[in-house]
Structures are given as C-alpha cells and as structure tokens.
Design a protein around this motif. Sequence first.
Motif, short mmCIF file in Angstrom:
data_model
loop_
_atom_site.label_atom_id
_atom_site.label_comp_id
_atom_site.label_asym_id
_atom_site.label_seq_id
_atom_site.Cartn_x
_atom_site.Cartn_y
_atom_site.Cartn_z
N THR A 1 -73.20 25.86 -17.20
CA THR A 1 -72.72 25.42 -15.75
C THR A 1 -71.07 25.23 -15.98
O THR A 1 -70.83 24.52 -16.83
CB THR A 1 -73.42 24.52 -14.97
N THR A 2 -70.45 25.64 -14.80
CA THR A 2 -68.98 25.33 -14.79
C THR A 2 -68.57 24.67 -13.38
O THR A 2 -69.19 25.18 -12.59
CB THR A 2 -68.09 26.40 -15.37
N PHE A 3 -67.52 24.07 -13.56
CA PHE A 3 -67.15 23.32 -12.08
C PHE A 3 -65.58 23.55 -12.02
O PHE A 3 -64.91 23.33 -13.22
CB PHE A 3 -67.60 21.92 -12.10
N SER A 4 -64.88 23.78 -10.94
CA SER A 4 -63.56 23.75 -10.72
C SER A 4 -63.20 23.43 -9.11
O SER A 4 -64.04 23.88 -8.39
CB SER A 4 -62.93 25.05 -11.27
N TRP A 5 -62.23 22.80 -9.05
CA TRP A 5 -61.70 22.49 -7.64
C TRP A 5 -60.32 22.60 -7.53
O TRP A 5 -59.51 22.35 -8.53
CB TRP A 5 -62.14 21.10 -7.51
N PHE A 6 -59.72 23.45 -6.50
CA PHE A 6 -58.38 23.74 -6.46
C PHE A 6 -57.78 23.63 -5.13
O PHE A 6 -58.68 23.54 -4.15
CB PHE A 6 -57.76 24.99 -7.10
N LEU A 7 -56.66 23.32 -4.70
CA LEU A 7 -56.09 23.42 -3.40
C LEU A 7 -55.93 24.65 -2.99
O LEU A 7 -55.50 25.64 -3.52
CB LEU A 7 -54.61 22.85 -3.51
N GLN A 8 -56.39 25.00 -1.66
CA GLN A 8 -56.44 26.32 -1.06
C GLN A 8 -54.98 26.48 -0.38
O GLN A 8 -54.62 25.63 0.75
CB GLN A 8 -57.49 26.60 -0.06
N GLU A 9 -54.11 27.47 -1.03
CA GLU A 9 -52.90 27.61 -0.11
C GLU A 9 -53.07 28.15 1.35
O GLU A 9 -54.13 29.35 1.24
CB GLU A 9 -52.01 28.63 -1.14
#
Length: 490
Positions: free
Chosen positions: A463-471
């Motif tokens: 399992t992997t997780f990531s989170w980022f700001l959406q332009e």
Amino acid sequence: MAQRAMWLISHEPGTLLRGTVRFSRRYPTVEKRAKVFNGATYMPIPEDDPFLKALLFELRLLDDDKDFVESRDSCSHINKTSIYGLPVGGEELWPVVAFQKNGMIYACVPLVEQTLSPRPPLISISGISQGFELLFGIQDFLYSGQKNDTELNTKLSQLPDLLLQACPFGTLLDANLQNSLDSINFASVTHPQKQPAWKAGTYKGKPQVSISITEKVKSMQYDKRDVADTWQVDGAVTCKCDLEGIMPNVTISLSLPTNGSPLQDILVHPCVTSLDSAILTSSSIDAMDDSAFSGPYKFPFTPPLESFNLCYYTSQVPVPPILGFYQMKEEEVQLKIAVNLKLHESVKNNFEFCEAHIPFYNRGPITHVEYKVSFGQLEVFREKSLLIWIIGQKFPKSMEIGLSGTVTFGAKGHEKQPFDQICIGGTAYLKLHFRILDYTLTGCYADQHSVQVFASGKPKISTTFSWFLQEPSSHTLYSLPVFTNVSLLF
C-alpha cells in the motif's frame, strides 16, 4: 471488436515536433472492414507525422496552440471521455482513444462497424472499451519494474512480437502482455469457469496486490469577510491485482482514524460486486452530523487485469492545511507584495516539494526585484512575469513563514506577456503546489491485514499513500466569481 491502428508517442516539449512516435501498428485487414462498414464516411488512417501533429494539437501540447481555438476549446466541445476527433487533411478521424501517462501518449483508433454520420453513441462501439484495455495493458507492461530508458527501449522493441500473440489482426486476446512475454499459451487452457466478456485473458505468475491512495486538496482563500473561503479533498484509490484464476475475489477495507472526516460522494468501479447502502448515500450536499457513516468502507470486487481506480471520494476536512495571507499594493510601475503562510499543526511537516507561484498578469517583464524571505529561496522568471518561492521540504518549527518585497516591471513589448481577463489591477492570486508522501489529509488508509483475497497462492500486498495540492485549471478559475483585491489559491 478490433483496432485499426495504435500509437505510442513520447511527449518532448523541447523538440521541433514536440513529440516522437516511438511505436505504431496498423492492421490492414481491419482497415478493409472499416472501409466497408463506414461507406462514404470512411477516412483512411493517416501517416505518423500528420497524426502526431493533429493529436498534439487536440491535446494542447504544442507551444503555438495556447490561444483559444473555437473548434477545440469552446464550451460545446468539452471532452470528458478521452475520445477525440482529429482534423487531418480537411477530414476528421474519429473515434481516437488517447490519454497521457508518464510522459507517454497512448492512442488507438477502434473499428466502428457502421456509418460514422451521424455519430453513433460511444456505448454502442465495443472497440472503444477494448482499445482502453489494450492501451492500459501496454502501459502496465512498459512501466512495470521499468527503471531507466534502456529498459523502456527494450520493452518497446518487444512490442511487435508480443502484439502478434496478445492482439492478432487487431483483436485483443490478452491485455496482460507479460503473459505473452513468458510464452504462456493462454488460448489453449480450458477454463472450468465461464470467462467474462470484459476480461480478455488471465494472469499467470507471482500473486500480488498493490493499493495506492492519492488525495488532492482544492482550496481558495480570499481573506475577506464577505467572501467565504472554500476547501475540499478529492481522493482516489488505485489498485493493481496480479492474481491467478478467471474470477478471483478481493475485498479491500478503507479505514479512518477516530476523528477522521467521513468519506462522501463515493463512486466505485463497475467491478465492485456489492456495497453497504450507507456508503452510497453519504453526500457532501447533506449537512454533516454525528450520525454520518465513518467506515470501515468495504469494497468486494473481481479485479480486471490492468490497473484501475477502485473508487473516488470527497471529504470535508475541518480546516485548510495551510493558511495564507497575500497583500499587493501598486505604486506606478512597482508592486509591493507581502505573503504569510502558516502550516496547520495537524499536517505532517515533511514535503516531497513545496513552492508558491506568484504570477503577474497584463504587465511588462520583471526588471527588478527587492525581497526578503524568512525561509526558503525565491526564483525570478523575468520574461514570464512570475515569482516562485521555493519553500523546500519542511516548514520551520514556528510553522510560519513570510515573504515581502518590491517588484518593478518594464514596458510591455511586442512579445507575448502573460495575459488574464480577470487578474486586472489589484485582482491577483498566489498558487501553492506541494506533495506529501505516506500521508493523507483525511487519515484514510488501507490496512494490509484487512485485505481479503480469494485466489490460489498467497499474494504480496503493498500500500502507498500520497497527498498533494491540486492546481486549479483555467476553467476552474474562470468559473469563479470575479475576484476583488487578492486571493490565495491552492
């Protein structure tokens, strides 16, 4: 269900043509059928060069196509299906299935077994779904374990032989090209269970299940009493299940921490076999209360061969991850700016990257900048009238940073300067871009021990997780009410 042609194109912005055809394949026998079925509306498959130029133009990947084009950019031509009509030589080639991933553009032209005028409904063209499955299978093959360009070139050189087995005469038999590479004679295997129509082949090899959770946060902060700030989290769960058997069954459970924000507006892949009604009825339109369903969210499904999005969701987190203040004051040819950013204490202070973009529209090039930053460094792109504040991988212990300075502009020249119909005078914005790995803003996670697999062999589960700001895209930006003064966009 057959394909007339397919292409793999690498997008290369710095080259003359902006792209290179790395692989192409045409099927003459399918082309003869297309000529019969389409009749007077038949259009032959173009050569690689005109197809490349037409596709890059339609996907807005050429440097000279940034201006508005009625036939491509008007509201009546909004594309939500990755299916395009390409103008080539005064005619239109339709349907063309195309999407971009990892710097590579995957495209194919399915066979339409009827006349093209009027255009038949997409759901009636069976070759479209087969085309997507073929392209996704090629994508998985090219980038599964691929570490450098040498390995990619090796796999591209193997495609002609693999497609002879996987897609003979343009008809897909097995989307998993690894089967063909391992010389597995899947066609001769007698299956005791009925093969579903949507699954073209079976997997043979080491069993494994990969789960990836990605969240994007969209936030707009105005710092005005009469305009409410907005923010929302959009999430997606992507799966790749390499399991033997015709119809293996898998159940994945998503969980939230005790005070996690409930998942809403959940959309699932068609392969999901059943769902709790509470999952489907949770909507962001309804007011939040203590009775909102907060999991666990169980998804039983029979996976396809390729990577797929198991589900999409939204969530309303209590506060934005970063609070910001942006002030701008104009004095003749100068602008005085001040920016303050504060990372919320609940957010993981460990970024893959974090930077703030400060564009200046409808002005000349930047001629001089005087600034002071409390943290990070500032890069100046004079011709683009853009400042980029590179914050780095961590905020300081105080969780607050600031930027102030004066920007001087020259006279507008004949060359193209950044232009925007809304950002005029004191109306401006700042955009934040960042990514955090091994973390989700909602706290949503998939416990490896809760994954149930009903298939032969014990699979490896990752399992992997990531989170980022959406332009925000230009369409999102332009759909907002007219800005007053300055705004902060995530």
